[in-house]
Every structure is written in C-alpha cells, then in structure tokens.
Design an enzyme around this catalytic site. Structure first.
Site, PDB file in Angstrom:
ATOM      1  N   HIS A  32     -10.477   3.861   4.818  1.00 24.91           N
ATOM      2  CA  HIS A  32      -9.039   3.914   5.085  1.00 24.91           C
ATOM      3  C   HIS A  32      -8.727   5.041   6.051  1.00 24.91           C
ATOM      4  CE1 HIS A  32      -8.003   1.910   0.977  1.00 24.91           C
ATOM      5  NE2 HIS A  32      -8.217   1.016   1.918  1.00 24.91           N
TER       6      HIS A  32
ATOM      7  N   GLU B  54      -6.599   7.936  -4.232  1.00 28.00           N
ATOM      8  CA  GLU B  54      -7.884   8.233  -3.594  1.00 28.00           C
ATOM      9  C   GLU B  54      -7.739   9.496  -2.765  1.00 28.00           C
ATOM     10  OE1 GLU B  54      -8.246   4.492  -1.506  1.00 28.00           O
ATOM     11  OE2 GLU B  54      -7.478   5.337   0.349  1.00 28.00           O
TER      12      GLU B  54
END
Lengths: 382, 289
Positions: free
Chosen positions: B247, B209
């Site tokens: 995150h 990601e």
C-alpha cells in the site's frame, strides 16, 4: 521514489532554485575532468540515499583536479551504512556565511503540505525540532489556495532569517513549493540552504522524494528510477511488476493483498520463524503472476521453505494453483512449499494441488497452521 | 440496520463499461444492491446487464435519483471522476481505483471536507452490509448478516477477518474498507463514529496497519467518544522502516508509524489488540459473551 542529491539539484535548477555548478562522475577520471570544467575549489560528494555520509568520509573538498580525482578514487566503491557509492557529484565549493534549513513535506496527518524553515541549518533538523522547537518555524498550507508571499514572510521572520537574506529565502520557498506541487513531491528538503559570504542564497543539498503514483505523468523522471543501491531481487521484481521487499529470513512468503501479506509475515514470526520477504502478487492474481512471483522468490537462495497464503476475492484460487504448478514445473523447485487457499474457488484450487502437485507441496487449511508448518520445514531444511 | 450502504442505496457506477466496472456492477446488482445507472462518456443509451448508461454523472442522477456513486475509472482520471460525483449531489462516493497521485487526493480531500458528502477510498474494496447490499469488489460469500461492524485499511485482510468471524457464527452489520492510501476520504474515526451511532452494531473490529498515525488518533477517539466496544488488529510488525509494504500508505517513516506504536496506543486506551486474525475473532467472541 527517493532521488539522489544530484537528481534533486537538477530538479531544483529547473525550478529556478540556485544550486552550485556541478556534474556527476562515475570514475576518478570523469571526476578530474568535471573539476577542470568547473574550475577552482570543488567538493566531491558521495551519492547515496542515506544520512551521515559526511562523517563516513563521503564528502571531501578538493583544491584542484588532481585532488578531485584522488578523492573520487577513495569515495567511489565506498560502503556507507550498506550503500555502495557508484556515483560522485562534483560541485563548485561555496564560501558559507550562514546555514539555514528549508523543507516541504506532505503531511498525511494534517492532509496539508507542511513548510518548515530554520536559521539553525546544516545539522540534524530532528534534533533542532526536539531540543529547540522555537527555532523551527512551521506552517501548513491550504492545498487549494497554495503558498502565498505572506506565508514566506511569516516563516522568514519567525525563523529569524538574517535581514539581508530574507528576500532570496522567500523566493526559494516560493519556488520550492511550486516544484513540490508540479513535480508531485512527497518531500523536498534543503539542508543546508546557505547564505554565502558575498550575499547569495544557494541550496547546498537536496533531498527529494517523488510520489510513486505520479511517475506516469512525469516521463522525465523515468531515468531517476535506475538505482545502483537496489537489491538484485527487488530490481527483478520491480521490472516484472511484482511488489517485493527483501528481508533477511528463510521462510519465503507469497500472498495477495498488502494487508494479508504483512499479516502473514507477522504470523510466521509469531510461529518462531523469520520471513525472507514481503511479496504481494496483487489483487486478481493470474497464473502468470504467480509464475513471476515464484521466480523472484526462488532467486533468493536463503529461502528454505515457501508459504503461499492466498485469500481469493477477485483472485481465484484455482488460477493460483495452476500458476503454482506451472512455475514448479518450469523452475524445477524442490524446496518444501506450504499452500493455504481460501475464498473464491478454494475447493477447485485445493483439488488441483492434491491431484497434481509434486510431493514437496503440502496444503494446510488455515493461515496459522500453514505458517507453523512452513516454519518447521524451514528449520528442518536449514 | 447498517451504515453507509443499505436498502435505500441507489448506485451509479462510474466507468461501468470497463472490464472491472462491468464485472463488479453486475455482481453488486446480483447481490441485491439497487444499481440504477452507469456512466461512461460517449456511451449514453447503452446498457450493462440492464443498467442504463449515461454520459455524465449529473445526467444519471437527474434521470434515476442515484444517491451513491462508485468510481472505477483509471488513476489519472479518478480525481476528475470524484469531483464530478461530488457536484452531482450524491451523498456517498466510493472510489475503488488504486494508484491515484497523492497530490490529486490532497486537493479532492480538502474540497470534499468543506461539504457534507462522504467519500470512502480510494484504493479500497468498498462497503458491504451483508444480506442487504454491497458497493465494491468484496467477495460476498465470506460475509454473514449480524451485529459486528468492521473497518479496515486492507482488502484481503478484511476478507480474512470477516471469514474468521463468520466461521465462528458472528455476523457483520457493515464492513467498510477505507483504503490503503496516505490520503483517504474517510478515516477510521469517521467510520467508528457512524458505527457508534448505529443501534444495530454491538461491537466494532478495527483493522489497521503500519504507516501514518490514524490508528493512534482512533485510539484516543475510542476512549473519549465511543460507547460501542472496539477490538483491533494491526498488521506489519515485521515491516522494516523506509520500505513501502504494498500500500502507498504502508510505510514506516523514521520512528513513527510502527505496528508496535499503534498497538501500544490502542492498548493504553483499553482496546484489546489481537496478534493474528484468528485471535481477533476469538477476542470478539469473548467480548460479546
């Protein structure tokens, strides 16, 4: 968490890093009073978390309190690259002999703090790094042994800092590193770090980013989170403990888990739609979390359709379905909603939606088909 | 066969009497993992579902020969818990805890990498070798035993892609969630190297990601060092710069860390990158032939 210049300078002062005397003002009258207290020539500086404010007219020198008031009146309310100025920082003007650059960053690639120093300060340091890398001294520090005096000397010599300033510049670096560790910073940058005509070394700007995970052990920073530039929906989400980032599309997204939500945005875009937001209801989402998340989402009136994409792990699909029904009842939302539930208790969750949801809610079986459907519905509603 | 977690795993759960710790220790045990001990200071002598509780990790290891630790303690105590696990001598530590201060992890990481032990996480869903053992919080029903390895920075995306694979009849040797924080104990490269050395893993799926440069580093590693083929997925093409996407590690800073840059780096080294989770599974099927 990014801090404003004045907040960074206040932290620098607590670390013993020299900064000019200054005060925050939110009205032109306060700016005048601050200029009177500081005395002499002052600088009025827009407090925004974006670069290029000087060029945009957000930094002005005032010879006296009258001028300080006039400059503050012009700068307050100014829009600098989408950031509205709500505060100005009034500080004593400095007589600049030389401009240096100093910073410490949390280098996640090397897994070490990176200390940088240059005698070519006051300008965009990325340009210096790209065009004259030899003028930017860079040094990684072992996190377990920390910054030592010899590191400071090495940096100062390799950055060609003027001999007269070396001792003070090294002292600033030592204090900056101590602050970087004790305040849990991800970035501390001084650009410019100046040498004054009377031989003093002073931090003329401050760019500080604090690790969001550490805010719990720094209660003194709680007040720094108040941010005037924040989007109203983002603020509402933060106050309610939901991870939300606003984007400018019309397909609202609600999912669980950061990776899956990012992936959902991408799939919506691939299906020809434009996502309105990132919203992670979190692992273990309960009914109440879903209600909160929907309230945040529906407060954005650009949203034309909603995609709920849940993969149950700790999160249970039946609880998400119940939360969705509760939220729709409470908020009376009529926009089209596409739901995709997979994982733990998926059958129960789908049954709850099928049996009891209003007609604007449809269930799709896969992430791809759900994204396509939500995009179509947004286009029809637009 | 598998990596990291298998039938020889003897697990000690730190924070076993907490709500999450008790729940997942019990679930790991029910799946077949050999959960030999738990630790909560002051609660020695108690048990959780028959798992004996000790005051310290060292006591637990001495009494039970635990070789793997799983950390469930709250963020402000997590660094201490990891140091305690390291000093107890276990081979593998998995840290589930989310929200550990980055500087704490920097020190833990530096200390850890000077020794022989392995840390997976923090802020990760753990490790599962389907049909054999699981250490962590993954929903075990989506995994099936097989010969494809998977390594991911994201939890739910791990489940999504594993399910897509399972639905196509493609099972997994081991699935590893390395965690979404800026500093994690094991990188993509660390786990890819283990998969490459595992005779029972035929292909590896790497799920990345936005943020950092670990996917780019992995791309070079794959080209230079691996014989096992890799298929990749990257999340976050729609993410704007400067915004943290959930995150702590998922943030684009300046021009680096974008999904496109990662995709380009992987493709330049011959790694196929799927545009959505379903396509990733299709690429795996195609590659396996």
């Amino acid at each position: 968490m990014d801090l404003y210049e004045y907040q960074g300078k206040q932290l620098f002062a607590t670390q013993g890093i020299p900064v000019p005397a200054g005060e925050v003002a939110v009205t032109p009258e306060e700016a005048r009073a601050a200029a009177e207290r500081i005395g002499g020539k002052v600088v009025v500086k827009a407090q925004v978390q974006v670069g290029g404010r000087g060029k945009a007219g957000g930094i002005k020198v005032a010879e006296n309190p009258d001028e300080a008031e006039a400059h503050a009146r012009a700068i307050l309310g100014m829009d600098i690259k989408g950031h509205v100025v709500h505060q100005v920082w009034i500080e004593a003007a400095s007589d600049i002999e030389r401009e240096y650059y100093a910073s410490i960053t949390f280098d996640r690639g090397e897994k070490k703090p990176l200390v940088m120093l240059s005698a070519a300060g006051g300008i965009d340091i990325e340009e210096v790094a790209a065009t004259r890398p030899e003028e930017l001294a860079r040094l990684h520090v072992d996190p377990l042994t920390g910054f030592q005096a010899h590191h400071g000397r090495w940096l100062a010599y390799h950055a060609n800092i003027d001999a007269v300033a070396i001792r003070d510049v090294v002292s600033v670096l030592e204090r900056l590193y101590a602050g970087f560790i004790s305040l849990d910073a991800m970035l501390m940058e001084i650009n410019p770090l100046i040498l004054t005509t009377d031989g003093r070394v002073i931090a003329l700007d401050a760019k500080v980013t604090i690790d969001g995970n550490s805010v719990g052990r720094h209660p003194e920073m709680a007040s720094f989170q108040e941010s005037g530039a924040e989007d109203p929906q983002e603020r509402m989400a933060r106050e309610r403990g939901v991870t939300y980032v606003k984007l400018d599309g019309d397909v609202g997204i609600l999912g669980n888990g950061a990776g899956l939500v990012m992936s959902t945005l991408d799939v919506v875009a691939l299906a020809g739609g434009r996502p309105a937001n990132f919203l992670d209801a979190g692992g273990g989402s309960k009914a109440d979390d879903v209600v909160t998340a929907l309230e945040v989402l529906l407060s954005d009136d650009k949203v034309k359709s909603l995609l709920v994409n849940i993969f149950g792990g700790i999160t249970r699909c039946d609880e998400v379905a119940e939360g969705l029904l509760t939220a729709l009842e409470r908020l009376g939302a009529t926009l089209p909603i596409v739901v995709r539930l997979d994982g733990t208790n998926e059958e129960e969750g789908r049954k709850i939606i099928a049996d009891r949801a209003p007609s604007n809610v449809v269930v799709e079986k896969t992430m791809l088909s759900a994204a396509r459907r939500a995009v179509e519905l947004a286009k029809e509603a637009a | 066969m598998s990596i990291l977690v298998d039938a020889s795993t003897r697990l000690v759960v730190q924070g076993i009497t907490g709500r999450e710790g008790a729940f997942h220790a019990t679930r790991n045990k029910a799946y077949g993992t050999n959960v030999v001990a738990g630790v909560t200071p002051g609660k020695a002598g108690q048990d959780v579902d028959g798992i004996p509780v000790f005051n310290t990790v060292r006591d637990a290891v001495e009494a039970t020969d635990a070789n793997t630790a799983m950390v469930f303690v709250p963020p402000r105590f997590a660094a201490d818990a990891i140091y305690e696990a390291i000093e107890s001598g276990v081979d593998l530590i998995t840290c589930i805890t989310e929200g550990i201060p980055a500087h704490d992890m920097l020190r833990v990481y530096t200390h850890l990498r000077r020794g022989p032990q392995t840390l997976v996480g923090p802020n990760c869903p753990g490790v599962i070798s389907p049909g054999i053992a699981t250490v962590g919080i993954m929903p075990t029903q989506v995994f099936t035993p097989g010969r494809v390895g998977l390594v991911s920075r994201s939890g739910t995306l791990t489940y999504q892609i594993s399910k897509e694979l399972s639905d196509m009849g493609i099972g997994q040797s081991t699935v590893v969630g390395i965690g979404g924080d800026p500093v994690v104990g094991s990188s993509f490269i660390d786990i890819l190297a283990r998969f490459d050395a595992d005779p029972d893993t035929d292909l590896v799926v790497m799920v990345g990601e936005i943020g950092g440069a670990e996917e780019e580093k992995a791309a070079d590693f794959i080209a230079e060092n691996m014989t096992t083929p890799v298929v990749a997925y990257i999340a976050g093409f729609q993410a704007p710069p400067g915004k943290q996407m959930g995150h702590a590690g998922a943030i684009i800073t300046g021009s680096s860390g974008t999904a496109q840059a990662k995709k380009d780096a992987l493709e330049a080294q011959g790694v196929r990158v799927g545009t959505n989770p379903t396509e990733v599974a299709e690429l795996v099927r195609e590659r396996l032939g």
